[in-house]
Scaffold this active site. Structure first.
Site, PDB file in Angstrom:
ATOM      1  N   GLU A 246      47.592  31.599  39.432  1.00  0.00           N
ATOM      2  CA  GLU A 246      47.944  33.021  39.555  1.00  0.00           C
ATOM      3  C   GLU A 246      47.911  33.402  41.021  1.00  0.00           C
ATOM      4  OE1 GLU A 246      44.902  35.067  37.360  1.00  0.00           O
ATOM      5  OE2 GLU A 246      45.363  34.007  35.507  1.00  0.00           O
ATOM      6  N   LYS A 248      46.523  35.345  44.130  1.00  0.00           N
ATOM      7  CA  LYS A 248      45.263  36.010  44.453  1.00  0.00           C
ATOM      8  C   LYS A 248      45.614  37.313  45.168  1.00  0.00           C
ATOM      9  CE  LYS A 248      40.704  35.269  46.450  1.00  0.00           C
ATOM     10  NZ  LYS A 248      40.524  36.621  46.942  1.00  0.00           N
ATOM     11  N   ARG A 253      38.487  44.396  42.895  1.00  0.00           N
ATOM     12  CA  ARG A 253      38.251  44.014  41.510  1.00  0.00           C
ATOM     13  C   ARG A 253      37.848  45.211  40.662  1.00  0.00           C
ATOM     14  NH1 ARG A 253      36.154  38.839  39.925  1.00  0.00           N
ATOM     15  NH2 ARG A 253      36.516  38.584  37.701  1.00  0.00           N
ATOM     16  N   ARG A 268      33.499  45.927  41.591  1.00  0.00           N
ATOM     17  CA  ARG A 268      32.863  44.606  41.617  1.00  0.00           C
ATOM     18  C   ARG A 268      31.345  44.716  41.603  1.00  0.00           C
ATOM     19  NH1 ARG A 268      31.258  41.008  45.473  1.00  0.00           N
ATOM     20  NH2 ARG A 268      31.843  38.831  45.228  1.00  0.00           N
ATOM     21  N   GLU A 297      42.661  43.412  39.118  1.00  0.00           N
ATOM     22  CA  GLU A 297      42.591  43.739  40.542  1.00  0.00           C
ATOM     23  C   GLU A 297      43.489  44.956  40.798  1.00  0.00           C
ATOM     24  OE1 GLU A 297      40.734  41.720  42.603  1.00  0.00           O
ATOM     25  OE2 GLU A 297      41.542  41.977  44.612  1.00  0.00           O
ATOM     26  N   PHE A 336      44.159  40.352  34.621  1.00  0.00           N
ATOM     27  CA  PHE A 336      44.284  38.901  34.448  1.00  0.00           C
ATOM     28  C   PHE A 336      43.331  38.337  33.404  1.00  0.00           C
ATOM     29  CE2 PHE A 336      42.168  39.735  38.614  1.00  0.00           C
ATOM     30  CZ  PHE A 336      40.870  39.414  38.249  1.00  0.00           C
ATOM     31  N   ARG A 410      29.760  31.897  39.670  1.00  0.00           N
ATOM     32  CA  ARG A 410      30.679  31.398  40.694  1.00  0.00           C
ATOM     33  C   ARG A 410      30.768  29.903  40.460  1.00  0.00           C
ATOM     34  NH1 ARG A 410      32.590  33.523  45.141  1.00  0.00           N
ATOM     35  NH2 ARG A 410      31.142  35.230  45.466  1.00  0.00           N
ATOM     36  N   LYS A 416      39.540  29.374  44.360  1.00  0.00           N
ATOM     37  CA  LYS A 416      40.429  30.218  45.168  1.00  0.00           C
ATOM     38  C   LYS A 416      40.895  29.452  46.380  1.00  0.00           C
ATOM     39  CE  LYS A 416      36.381  32.273  47.323  1.00  0.00           C
ATOM     40  NZ  LYS A 416      35.482  33.406  47.472  1.00  0.00           N
TER      41      LYS A 416
HETATM   42  P1  AMP Z   1      36.551  36.297  46.768  1.00  0.00           P
HETATM   43  O1  AMP Z   1      36.274  37.776  46.782  1.00  0.00           O
HETATM   44  O2  AMP Z   1      37.129  35.783  48.022  1.00  0.00           O
HETATM   45  O3  AMP Z   1      35.343  35.510  46.264  1.00  0.00           O
HETATM   46  O4  AMP Z   1      37.685  36.015  45.677  1.00  0.00           O
HETATM   47  C1  AMP Z   1      37.551  36.356  44.346  1.00  0.00           C
HETATM   48  C2  AMP Z   1      38.210  37.685  44.121  1.00  0.00           C
HETATM   49  O5  AMP Z   1      39.625  37.583  44.135  1.00  0.00           O
HETATM   50  C3  AMP Z   1      37.948  38.270  42.759  1.00  0.00           C
HETATM   51  O6  AMP Z   1      36.694  38.893  42.698  1.00  0.00           O
HETATM   52  C4  AMP Z   1      39.074  39.259  42.593  1.00  0.00           C
HETATM   53  O7  AMP Z   1      38.703  40.502  43.145  1.00  0.00           O
HETATM   54  C5  AMP Z   1      40.177  38.704  43.465  1.00  0.00           C
HETATM   55  N1  AMP Z   1      41.387  38.289  42.721  1.00  0.00           N
HETATM   56  C6  AMP Z   1      42.648  38.539  43.120  1.00  0.00           C
HETATM   57  N2  AMP Z   1      43.537  38.037  42.275  1.00  0.00           N
HETATM   58  C7  AMP Z   1      42.849  37.436  41.271  1.00  0.00           C
HETATM   59  C8  AMP Z   1      43.213  36.728  40.096  1.00  0.00           C
HETATM   60  N3  AMP Z   1      44.497  36.495  39.774  1.00  0.00           N
HETATM   61  N4  AMP Z   1      42.221  36.254  39.309  1.00  0.00           N
HETATM   62  C9  AMP Z   1      40.919  36.450  39.631  1.00  0.00           C
HETATM   63  N5  AMP Z   1      40.518  37.111  40.734  1.00  0.00           N
HETATM   64  C10 AMP Z   1      41.464  37.609  41.556  1.00  0.00           C
END
Ligand code: AMP
Length: 552
Positions: A246, A248, A253, A268, A297, A336, A410, A416
């Site tokens: 998907e 990102k 969130r 979040r 998101e 999602f 996590r 990611k």
């Molecule tokens: P990070 O904040 O860098 O740890 O990345 C995870 C975050 O990416 C999640 O908490 C979401 O807010 C965001 N995110 C964006 N697109 C998606 C997606 N398709 N699926 C899950 N999380 C996503």
């Protein structure tokens, strides 16, 4: 239970740094609490919490209000209190000192109980509108008026949500497990689902393991969000076969609870942000069948391109003139995942949850289901990655299509892959007022990382670039409320906020207690969606430093 007993207990564990010992002491203490309400309150209080994060109620007592109450009780001037803060370095100790020297004594000294303190806190958080500030000061003045210095120390720390005991969720979770003879995993799961360790403790005491196992995801009670790990490469992600790819999205969130005519949106951090997002509320109500919890998101879009993430957070924080902001920063929602569909669905595999998602959600202009492609080809992932980045987003999420939704985790089920450089999330601990044209703005900010063993914040640098004027205006408004003392232009803050910063290099430095300093740090954004305890640690900085020296 007397509040004195609680304060004495806190005092007795203040110097303990060993996690095991802390866990043992807390478990012993809570095991002996007979009364359910006392148990509930003690479990929250020991972590410096008055309400679970998702509970809308908050005391709304800032440093200014606290100082006024302390002035009343002690008869000392604000300047004298600030001097004391500088000398003692902690509002709790200052309160103890002032209460010890107080001029005003309540005649009938009734010993404070935990329940009475809870009543006062609930009254304070229920106050709104005209006269509420006065009433808050009055209640606090009364509270300090009837407390001992030791009690005052912990009342203040509670009000400021900072117990300084080094007791986080992990320790309390293990202490509950130990006190009531259940496994840590079960307590953890119950916590991720209820987000209330007080409630978990009470259930563990009353119904034991079975009671905890029976807890299910419920509409209206936010669930900790599933998180992602960093993927090293495309190859790593497809090593074990098919993967769901998907975009990102570069937004913020949200978890949306919609059922029985009530809609709530949580951030979040599981704060209730429903009122700030009226157009999303309306869109979901119109297009989604009731009885669901959705995960997604929110992004800000202008002329078909995502606006920087900072704008989304600006919308989340907004309490006044919300409608004006709806026009200025229009939002869209990409969902999602689904956690509940007239019953818990977190244990189903992702690919089945996607089907449920499609059953419940009708797409519209502002509301989309994130597109997902299942593949095991590196080329396909690469293509989607490039599309996402070209469209102004961060990269891709790579998910195991057979995985359950694991709240708060996590793990490897979600990976990611981002296109941007390495940044650090650091706690803002101090600042300095600017000069000349910027003298009304706090224009540089002192940053610290976490030492998870001691719970201390270790300084690593000061950031003064990367801010727009609008950023500085906004940040000054926020940080003005956080000032615990000033020394000329230099101010120190309550550590409540996290900045994301970029930097050119990490250097060894004797100047800071962390032993490191950032070279050319640059402000990227306020990570309003992150708690202080999610900031980067000294271990991560050490690791990045080593990586960097290896490279050069
Ligand atoms: P990070 O904040 O860098 O740890 O990345 C995870 C975050 O990416 C999640 O908490 C979401 O807010 C965001 N995110 C964006 N697109 C998606 C997606 N398709 N699926 C899950 N999380 C996503």
């Amino acid at each position: 239970m007397k509040f004195r007993e609680f304060a004495e207990f806190c005092e007795s564990i203040e110097k303990i740094t060993s996690t095991l010992e802390l866990t043992a002491r807390i478990s012993e203490f809570i095991r002996k609490i007979e009364d359910e309400q006392d148990l509930y309150n003690v479990v929250l209080f020991i972590m410096g919490r008055i309400y679970p994060t998702w509970d809308e109620r908050e005391l709304g007592v800032g440093v200014g209000l606290l100082y006024e109450a302390l002035e009343n009780v002690s008869g000392k001037k604000k300047e004298r209190i600030e001097d004391l803060v500088r000398e003692l370095g902690d509002l709790g100790l200052v309160s103890a000192r002032l209460v010890g020297e107080r001029s005003m004594l309540t005649l009938e000294f009734e010993e404070l109980t935990i329940k009475r303190l809870r009543e006062i806190f609930d009254e304070i958080s229920g106050l709104t509108g005209e006269g509420s500030r006065k009433r808050k000061i009055l209640l606090l003045t009364g509270l300090y008026g009837q407390s001992t210095p030791l009690e005052a120390k912990y009342i203040t720390r509670l009000i400021m949500n900072e117990m300084r005991l080094g007791v986080g969720e992990g320790i309390v979770r293990d202490a509950i497990a130990r006190a009531f003879g259940v496994s840590e995993e079960i307590v953890e799961r119950a916590y991720m689902i209820t987000n209330d360790l007080g409630k978990v403790a009470v259930i563990a005491k009353k119904y034991g393991r079975k009671g905890l196992e029976e807890l299910k995801v419920q509409l209206g009670i936010p669930v900790k969000m599933m998180l992602a790990q960093v993927a090293e490469s495309f190859e790593e992600a497809i090593r074990s076969g098919n993967i769901a790819v998907e975009w990102k999205f570069d937004g913020s969130r949200v978890q949306i609870h919609w059922g029985n005519g009530i809609l709530k949106i949580y951030s979040r951090k599981l704060e209730n942000v429903t009122n700030a997002l009226p157009e999303i509320v309306e869109e979901v109500k119109k297009n989604v069948k009731e009885g669901v919890i959705l995960d997604g998101e929110v992004i800000a879009v202008k002329d078909g391109r995502p606006m920087p993430f900072q704008h989304v957070l600006r919308r989340f924080r907004r309490k006044h003139d919300v409608l004006k902001m709806v026009e200025k920063i229009p939002l869209q929602l990409y969902v999602f995942d689904v956690l509940y569909a007239n019953g818990e669905v977190i244990d189903m595999p992702l690919k089945e949850r996607r089907n449920i998602l499609k059953e419940y959600v009708n797409e519209s202009e502002r509301l989309k289901i994130a597109e997902q492609i299942i593949t095991d080809e590196k080329g396909t992932i690469e293509r989607i990655f490039n599309e996402a980045v070209n469209a102004g987003h961060e990269g891709v999420m790579l998910k195991n299509p057979n995985s359950p939704y694991i709240p708060g985790k996590r793990g490897k089920h979600w990976l990611k892959l981002k296109s941007v450089m390495e940044t650090l999330d650091l706690v803002v601990v101090g600042g300095e007022w600017g000069e000349g044209k910027r003298s009304h703005l706090i224009s540089s900010y002192e940053l610290a990382c976490l030492d998870t063993t001691t719970g201390k914040l270790l300084k690593v640098g000061r950031v003064a670039t990367g801010f727009t004027d609008e950023d500085l205006e906004e940040l000054t408004e926020i940080f003005k409320q956080m000032i615990v003392y000033r020394h000329g232009k230099i101010v120190e803050f309550l550590p409540k906020y996290v900045f994301e910063v970029a930097y050119q290099e990490i250097q060894k430095s004797p100047k800071y207690e962390s032993g490191y300093a950032l070279r050319f740090p640059r402000f990227i954004r306020l990570r309003d969606d992150k708690d202080v305890n999610e900031a980067d640690t000294i271990e991560r900085i050490e690791k990045l430093y080593e990586l960097q020296t290896k490279k050069t």
